[in-house]
Motif scaffolding. Structure first.
Motif, PDB file in Angstrom:
ATOM      1  N   LEU A 232       3.654  -9.671   1.626  1.00 52.79           N
ATOM      2  CA  LEU A 232       4.551  -8.650   2.160  1.00 52.79           C
ATOM      3  C   LEU A 232       5.830  -8.632   1.331  1.00 52.79           C
ATOM      4  CD1 LEU A 232       4.942  -6.603   4.493  1.00 52.79           C
ATOM      5  CD2 LEU A 232       6.011  -8.467   5.784  1.00 52.79           C
ATOM      6  N   ILE A 233       6.246  -7.448   0.868  1.00 55.03           N
ATOM      7  CA  ILE A 233       7.423  -7.337   0.010  1.00 55.03           C
ATOM      8  C   ILE A 233       8.409  -6.343   0.599  1.00 55.03           C
ATOM      9  CG2 ILE A 233       6.093  -7.922  -2.057  1.00 55.03           C
ATOM     10  CD1 ILE A 233       6.195  -4.932  -2.813  1.00 55.03           C
ATOM     11  N   GLU A 234       9.620  -6.368   0.079  1.00 51.18           N
ATOM     12  CA  GLU A 234      10.647  -5.399   0.467  1.00 51.18           C
ATOM     13  C   GLU A 234      10.489  -4.115  -0.349  1.00 51.18           C
ATOM     14  OE1 GLU A 234      12.739  -5.905   2.881  1.00 51.18           O
ATOM     15  OE2 GLU A 234      12.170  -8.001   3.247  1.00 51.18           O
ATOM     16  N   GLY A 235      11.090  -3.049   0.166  1.00 48.89           N
ATOM     17  CA  GLY A 235      11.155  -1.817  -0.627  1.00 48.89           C
ATOM     18  C   GLY A 235      10.146  -0.759  -0.264  1.00 48.89           C
ATOM     19  N   GLY A 236       9.427  -0.937   0.841  1.00 47.99           N
ATOM     20  CA  GLY A 236       8.479   0.084   1.251  1.00 47.99           C
ATOM     21  C   GLY A 236       9.181   1.244   1.939  1.00 47.99           C
ATOM     22  N   PRO A 237       8.499   2.358   2.120  1.00 47.46           N
ATOM     23  CA  PRO A 237       9.077   3.496   2.842  1.00 47.46           C
ATOM     24  C   PRO A 237       9.422   3.105   4.279  1.00 47.46           C
ATOM     25  CG  PRO A 237       7.051   4.116   1.694  1.00 47.46           C
ATOM     26  CD  PRO A 237       7.129   2.629   1.639  1.00 47.46           C
ATOM     27  N   PRO A 238      10.282   3.854   4.939  1.00 45.28           N
ATOM     28  CA  PRO A 238      10.633   3.560   6.335  1.00 45.28           C
ATOM     29  C   PRO A 238       9.394   3.535   7.237  1.00 45.28           C
ATOM     30  CG  PRO A 238      12.156   5.170   5.407  1.00 45.28           C
ATOM     31  CD  PRO A 238      11.062   4.993   4.402  1.00 45.28           C
ATOM     32  N   GLY A 239       9.323   2.529   8.093  1.00 48.28           N
ATOM     33  CA  GLY A 239       8.204   2.412   9.016  1.00 48.28           C
ATOM     34  C   GLY A 239       6.919   1.901   8.404  1.00 48.28           C
ATOM     35  N   VAL A 240       6.989   1.449   7.159  1.00 47.52           N
ATOM     36  CA  VAL A 240       5.791   0.991   6.448  1.00 47.52           C
ATOM     37  C   VAL A 240       5.979  -0.461   6.012  1.00 47.52           C
ATOM     38  CG1 VAL A 240       4.480   1.259   4.299  1.00 47.52           C
ATOM     39  CG2 VAL A 240       5.063   3.261   5.658  1.00 47.52           C
ATOM     40  N   LYS A 241       4.933  -1.245   6.179  1.00 43.83           N
ATOM     41  CA  LYS A 241       4.903  -2.601   5.624  1.00 43.83           C
ATOM     42  C   LYS A 241       4.176  -2.516   4.284  1.00 43.83           C
ATOM     43  CE  LYS A 241       4.662  -4.822  10.195  1.00 43.83           C
ATOM     44  NZ  LYS A 241       5.933  -5.545  10.172  1.00 43.83           N
ATOM     45  N   ARG A 242       4.866  -2.945   3.224  1.00 44.15           N
ATOM     46  CA  ARG A 242       4.268  -2.848   1.897  1.00 44.15           C
ATOM     47  C   ARG A 242       3.812  -4.236   1.423  1.00 44.15           C
ATOM     48  NH1 ARG A 242       6.781   0.929  -2.590  1.00 44.15           N
ATOM     49  NH2 ARG A 242       5.362   2.351  -1.488  1.00 44.15           N
ATOM     50  N   PHE A 243       2.538  -4.301   1.048  1.00 45.69           N
ATOM     51  CA  PHE A 243       1.968  -5.522   0.485  1.00 45.69           C
ATOM     52  C   PHE A 243       1.713  -5.308  -1.002  1.00 45.69           C
ATOM     53  CE2 PHE A 243       1.040  -5.883   4.945  1.00 45.69           C
ATOM     54  CZ  PHE A 243       1.069  -7.251   5.219  1.00 45.69           C
ATOM     55  N   ALA A 244       1.754  -6.408  -1.749  1.00 45.81           N
ATOM     56  CA  ALA A 244       1.499  -6.339  -3.185  1.00 45.81           C
ATOM     57  C   ALA A 244       0.659  -7.531  -3.617  1.00 45.81           C
ATOM     58  CB  ALA A 244       2.813  -6.307  -3.970  1.00 45.81           C
ATOM     59  N   PHE A 245      -0.207  -7.301  -4.598  1.00 48.00           N
ATOM     60  CA  PHE A 245      -0.941  -8.416  -5.220  1.00 48.00           C
ATOM     61  C   PHE A 245      -1.213  -8.078  -6.677  1.00 48.00           C
ATOM     62  CE2 PHE A 245      -4.202  -5.608  -3.506  1.00 48.00           C
ATOM     63  CZ  PHE A 245      -5.191  -5.573  -4.490  1.00 48.00           C
ATOM     64  N   GLU A 246      -1.377  -9.123  -7.474  1.00 55.02           N
ATOM     65  CA  GLU A 246      -1.655  -8.960  -8.896  1.00 55.02           C
ATOM     66  C   GLU A 246      -3.153  -8.905  -9.132  1.00 55.02           C
ATOM     67  OE1 GLU A 246       0.197 -11.954 -11.198  1.00 55.02           O
ATOM     68  OE2 GLU A 246       2.246 -11.351 -10.674  1.00 55.02           O
ATOM     69  N   LEU A 247      -3.544  -8.160 -10.140  1.00 51.66           N
ATOM     70  CA  LEU A 247      -4.946  -8.105 -10.536  1.00 51.66           C
ATOM     71  C   LEU A 247      -5.246  -9.311 -11.407  1.00 51.66           C
ATOM     72  CD1 LEU A 247      -5.193  -4.280 -11.159  1.00 51.66           C
ATOM     73  CD2 LEU A 247      -6.303  -5.585  -9.328  1.00 51.66           C
ATOM     74  N   ASP A 248      -5.277 -10.452 -10.718  1.00 50.78           N
ATOM     75  CA  ASP A 248      -5.494 -11.744 -11.375  1.00 50.78           C
ATOM     76  C   ASP A 248      -6.768 -12.350 -10.819  1.00 50.78           C
ATOM     77  OD1 ASP A 248      -5.038 -13.918 -12.954  1.00 50.78           O
ATOM     78  OD2 ASP A 248      -3.632 -14.870 -11.574  1.00 50.78           O
ATOM     79  N   GLY A 249      -7.395 -13.234 -11.580  1.00 53.14           N
ATOM     80  CA  GLY A 249      -8.603 -13.899 -11.120  1.00 53.14           C
ATOM     81  C   GLY A 249      -9.870 -13.098 -11.304  1.00 53.14           C
ATOM     82  N   LEU A 250      -9.850 -12.079 -12.186  1.00 53.40           N
ATOM     83  CA  LEU A 250     -11.054 -11.310 -12.468  1.00 53.40           C
ATOM     84  C   LEU A 250     -12.008 -12.126 -13.335  1.00 53.40           C
ATOM     85  CD1 LEU A 250      -8.939  -9.118 -11.622  1.00 53.40           C
ATOM     86  CD2 LEU A 250     -10.122  -7.569 -13.189  1.00 53.40           C
TER      87      LEU A 250
END
Length: 279
Positions: A232-250
């Motif tokens: 879970l990261i900061e900076g998403g639109p109002p009322g939205v929980k924004r998650f982020a992940f890296e395209l790692d481990g392919l």
């Protein structure tokens, strides 16, 4: 010391014991004996026998403080493995997975799995609906506290009951399995959008009512993809929980472009599973 029991009381006791033994025998037909090791126990459950598709389950009990793993274990751990090839009159078995929980893996990472107890529902397709079905399972899993211990178990169970005593437990386990959903569905817990940020990052926007804690897990198109747990990261639109992940481990040679990902979204007692293709 000798205790004398009146004949009428003795007959009553005998009848009670007979009923109790019968109940135990009936229940034994719906669940295999527990296979126990030092820190866990495992057995098979059989639902009611009806039609070509049967409902069964794998029940696991864990001692306090011990854990076992989801199909994708997270930063560390070993996913369970099942072999049903020695079964009688079984065409196919599909293992269904209740939503996992997150826990500290003891090495600075996060693992995914279960504590205390879990039932993994099984959808079993019979080859012939008119013949008996016997499920035989070779099960390999790991239980972990400070250290991880591998466990090998074998279990066997015939599906014979018209009305199984385990139907309630299996229904509860099915309710804990994430429900299929699509991005943008008008549920109170849903994924609104999935997009790339550059070549290496993926952003997932989630809406959730009620302010409950929300978790997101991601899996690649094949088990050899080892994608990190979204954060879970900061900076998403109002009322939205924004998650982020890296395209790692392919795996070597794999491309993320257009890859089919499975996203599991868990919030409170609700859980949904989304199949998406990366842009």
């Amino acid at each position: 010391m000798t205790v004398i029991v009146p004949m009428r009381a003795a007959l009553g006791i005998a009848a009670t014991l007979a009923v109790a033994c019968t109940a135990i025998e009936v229940r034994a037909e719906d669940a295999s004996p527990w296979q126990r090791d030092t820190h866990s126990a495992i057995r098979l459950l059989a639902g009611s026998r009806s039609g070509a598709v049967l409902l069964g389950g794998i029940a696991i009990q864990l001692q306090p403080g011990w854990k076992t793993y989801w199909r994708t274990p997270g930063d560390s751990g070993v996913p369970p493995r099942f072999d049903f090839s020695k079964s009688d009159n079984v065409e196919a078995v599909t293992v269904l997975w209740p939503a996992p929980m997150k826990f500290d893996d003891g090495a600075g990472g996060v693992s995914l799995g279960y504590k205390q107890q879990v039932v993994l529902p099984l959808r079993i397709v019979a080859k012939n609906t008119d013949k008996p079905v016997t499920l035989r399972a070779d099960i390999n899993y790991a239980v972990c506290d400070k250290l991880c211990i591998p466990v090998d178990a074998k279990a066997e169970l015939a599906f014979a009951s018209v009305a199984s005593t385990e139907d309630g437990n299996l229904s509860d386990a099915l309710n804990a399995v994430p429900k299929p959903a699509n991005v943008g569905d008008p549920n109170s817990l849903t994924i609104r959008d999935v997009k790339r940020e550059g070549k290496a990052n993926v952003l997932v926007d989630v809406t959730a009512s009620g302010g409950k804690e929300v978790s997101l897990f991601v899996e690649g198109p094949t088990p050899d993809w080892a994608l990190p747990i979204p954060k879970l990261i900061e900076g998403g639109p109002p009322g939205v929980k924004r998650f982020a992940f890296e395209l790692d481990g392919l795996p070597p040679g794999a491309s993320a472009d257009g890859a089919a990902l499975k996203l599991t979204l868990v919030g409170g007692d609700r859980a949904y599973e989304f199949n998406v293709n990366l842009p």
